[in-house]
Design a protein around this motif. Structure first.
Motif, short mmCIF file in Angstrom:
data_model
loop_
_atom_site.label_atom_id
_atom_site.label_comp_id
_atom_site.label_asym_id
_atom_site.label_seq_id
_atom_site.Cartn_x
_atom_site.Cartn_y
_atom_site.Cartn_z
N ILE A 41 6.12 26.16 -12.01
CA ILE A 41 5.30 25.19 -12.74
C ILE A 41 3.96 25.84 -13.10
O ILE A 41 3.52 25.79 -14.26
N THR A 42 3.31 26.45 -12.14
CA THR A 42 2.04 27.13 -12.44
C THR A 42 2.27 28.54 -12.97
O THR A 42 1.47 29.03 -13.78
N ASP A 43 3.33 29.20 -12.54
CA ASP A 43 3.53 30.62 -12.87
C ASP A 43 5.00 30.89 -13.19
O ASP A 43 5.72 31.51 -12.39
N TYR A 44 5.42 30.47 -14.36
CA TYR A 44 6.82 30.51 -14.75
C TYR A 44 7.36 31.94 -14.72
O TYR A 44 8.36 32.24 -14.09
N HIS A 45 6.68 32.85 -15.43
CA HIS A 45 7.13 34.25 -15.48
C HIS A 45 6.10 35.21 -14.88
O HIS A 45 6.16 36.41 -15.14
N LEU A 46 5.14 34.66 -14.11
CA LEU A 46 4.19 35.51 -13.38
C LEU A 46 3.37 36.39 -14.32
O LEU A 46 3.24 37.60 -14.12
N HIS A 47 2.82 35.76 -15.35
CA HIS A 47 1.91 36.43 -16.28
C HIS A 47 0.54 36.47 -15.60
O HIS A 47 -0.36 35.68 -15.90
N LEU A 48 0.39 37.40 -14.67
CA LEU A 48 -0.78 37.47 -13.80
C LEU A 48 -1.60 38.71 -14.12
O LEU A 48 -1.11 39.65 -14.74
N ASP A 49 -2.84 38.71 -13.67
CA ASP A 49 -3.73 39.84 -13.91
C ASP A 49 -3.47 40.91 -12.85
O ASP A 49 -4.03 40.86 -11.75
N VAL B 111 6.75 37.08 -21.41
CA VAL B 111 6.29 36.73 -20.06
C VAL B 111 5.43 35.47 -20.20
O VAL B 111 4.24 35.54 -20.46
N VAL B 112 6.06 34.32 -20.06
CA VAL B 112 5.42 33.02 -20.30
C VAL B 112 4.60 32.63 -19.07
O VAL B 112 5.10 32.66 -17.95
N PRO B 113 3.33 32.23 -19.24
CA PRO B 113 2.48 31.96 -18.07
C PRO B 113 2.99 30.85 -17.15
O PRO B 113 3.27 31.09 -15.98
N GLY B 114 3.11 29.62 -17.65
CA GLY B 114 3.53 28.49 -16.83
C GLY B 114 4.69 27.74 -17.47
O GLY B 114 4.95 27.87 -18.68
N TRP B 115 5.39 26.94 -16.67
CA TRP B 115 6.55 26.21 -17.18
C TRP B 115 6.15 25.28 -18.33
O TRP B 115 6.91 25.14 -19.30
N LEU B 116 4.98 24.69 -18.23
CA LEU B 116 4.53 23.77 -19.28
C LEU B 116 4.02 24.50 -20.51
O LEU B 116 3.65 23.88 -21.50
N ASP B 117 3.99 25.83 -20.46
CA ASP B 117 3.59 26.62 -21.63
C ASP B 117 4.76 26.95 -22.54
O ASP B 117 4.58 27.57 -23.59
N LYS B 118 5.97 26.54 -22.15
CA LYS B 118 7.14 26.89 -22.96
C LYS B 118 7.00 26.46 -24.42
O LYS B 118 7.39 27.21 -25.32
N PRO B 119 6.43 25.28 -24.72
CA PRO B 119 6.32 24.89 -26.14
C PRO B 119 5.25 25.66 -26.90
O PRO B 119 5.26 25.68 -28.13
N TRP B 120 4.30 26.29 -26.19
CA TRP B 120 3.15 26.92 -26.85
C TRP B 120 3.42 28.40 -27.05
O TRP B 120 3.07 29.24 -26.25
N LYS B 121 4.09 28.72 -28.17
CA LYS B 121 4.56 30.08 -28.40
C LYS B 121 3.44 31.11 -28.40
O LYS B 121 3.65 32.26 -28.01
N TRP B 122 2.24 30.72 -28.82
CA TRP B 122 1.15 31.69 -28.86
C TRP B 122 0.76 32.15 -27.46
O TRP B 122 0.16 33.21 -27.30
N ARG B 123 1.10 31.37 -26.43
CA ARG B 123 0.82 31.78 -25.05
C ARG B 123 1.89 32.74 -24.51
O ARG B 123 1.78 33.20 -23.37
#
Length: 363
Positions: free
Chosen positions: A249-257, A274-286
């Protein structure tokens, strides 16, 4: 007719420079992330067996293993004494899982799935948690998501309303979602404290706690507890009170620093993005790579190869519904995908023998 290449390699700027200078040896790897994604992670089994059962065994440096959801299960499995046998069992157990549908229902209740999943983890790791926590080289980091305020408990409408709030605030700014959910990472113990994180935490609200015999099962189950599919874990030993959910949910694909330390962050993944969070799936620019991933080398299946798998796709959670009354059919499709995925491991082994930067694309 030549067969379709299965494996694609994608490198961040620093990782590519490293490959240009040095190629890639097992001693170069400093961290391995493992994404959430449910059954998609099954196709990474052959790569996991090659990496942890063969290639990485040729080096001696400590390596940080970071996992969310099925990725946490995979990375904990890598820490067992015989990782090849353990990964084979993980694949068999995951593929064979089945939940009888109650009369008149389209899917099993979350309580049943949580109960059965907890039993599976105990059967898998029972009597062996010390192997994970005391591994001489691997430092495990299990990512979970802890509910805050309204979401500290799952009862009633709290979770649906909380996730609606999280979705709306995340749409404005990812960090703002921290009002509702915080990242909680449970790390292998080291010198009486949790092992240092291999990534910075300035990007999102984070807690860092020690993994132990007392909380290992609950932390791992929480990291795999998909909201509304499984129940949240209501309390974890040594952690603040609250409902703990899937780390994806917070770290879907572990796009971490992952910082600027030397070495490569080696990422067996089921896609390039590498998508940051599960809820970022619709936001392609992320979904685009950032400087966080400069040291990352992603190993991912080629989309054309994926289209040749059973059903023309990777295994996914929708298959539980598609094959709800056909367990043998689902097992056949998933076993077919896993068998085909041996090509991923074979091609990476070949590339390591003759590294070709022409096969490495920009991340």
């Amino acid at each position: 007719m030549s067969r379709t290449r299965a494996l694609r390699l994608y490198a961040g700027a620093a990782a590519r420079a490293h490959l240009q200078r040095n190629g890639l040896s097992p001693a170069d790897v400093r961290a391995i992330p493992a994404a959430a994604g449910g059954p998609k992670g099954l196709v990474l089994g052959p790569l996991d067996r090659f990496l942890f059962g063969d290639w990485l065994a040729r080096s001696a440096q400590p390596i940080d293993l970071i996992g969310a959801s099925i990725g946490a299960w995979r990375m904990a499995t890598a820490c067992l004494d015989d990782p090849v046998a353990a990964f084979n069992r993980l694949s068999r157990d995951y593929i064979a899982q089945h939940y009888e549908l109650p009369p008149g229902q389209k899917r099993p209740p979350p309580e049943l799935i949580s109960e059965r999943f907890g039993e599976s983890l105990k059967a898998f790791y029972g009597g062996r948690v010390h192997e994970v926590l005391k591994h001489p080289r691997y430092r495990l980091h299990i990512v979970t998501s802890r509910g805050r305020h309204l979401m500290r408990r799952e009862a009633g409408l709290r979770a649906p309303l909380g996730y609606l709030g999280a979705m709306l605030t995340n749409a404005v700014h990812r960090r703002a979602m921290g009002v509702w959910l915080e990242r909680v990472v449970f790390s292998s113990p080291q010198a009486g404290a949790p092992a240092a994180l291999p990534f910075a935490t300035h990007d999102y609200r984070t807690r860092h706690l020690a993994l132990s015999e007392a909380n290992f099962m609950d932390a791992l189950q929480a990291s795999c507890s998909i909201p509304f599919v499984l129940r949240a874990v209501p309390q974890i030993a040594g952690a603040p009170p609250g409902a703990y959910w899937d780390g994806g949910i917070t770290d879907y694909h572990l796009h971490l620093d992952y910082g600027t330390q030397p070495g490569v962050v080696l990422y067996p993944h089921f896609q390039k993005q590498v998508v940051p969070g599960w809820l970022d799936k619709p936001w392609k620019w992320r979904h685009r790579a950032s400087h966080f991933l400069d040291h990352m080398l992603v190993l991912a299946p080629d989309p054309e190869w994926v289209r040749r798998l059973p059903n023309g796709k990777l295994p996914d959670r929708n298959d539980f519904s598609t094959y709800s009354h056909d367990l043998p059919g689902r097992m056949k499709a998933w076993n077919g995908a896993v068998s085909a995925a041996q090509q991923l491991a074979d091609e990476f082994a070949e590339w390591l023998l003759r590294p070709d930067l022409g096969q490495v694309s920009a991340l």
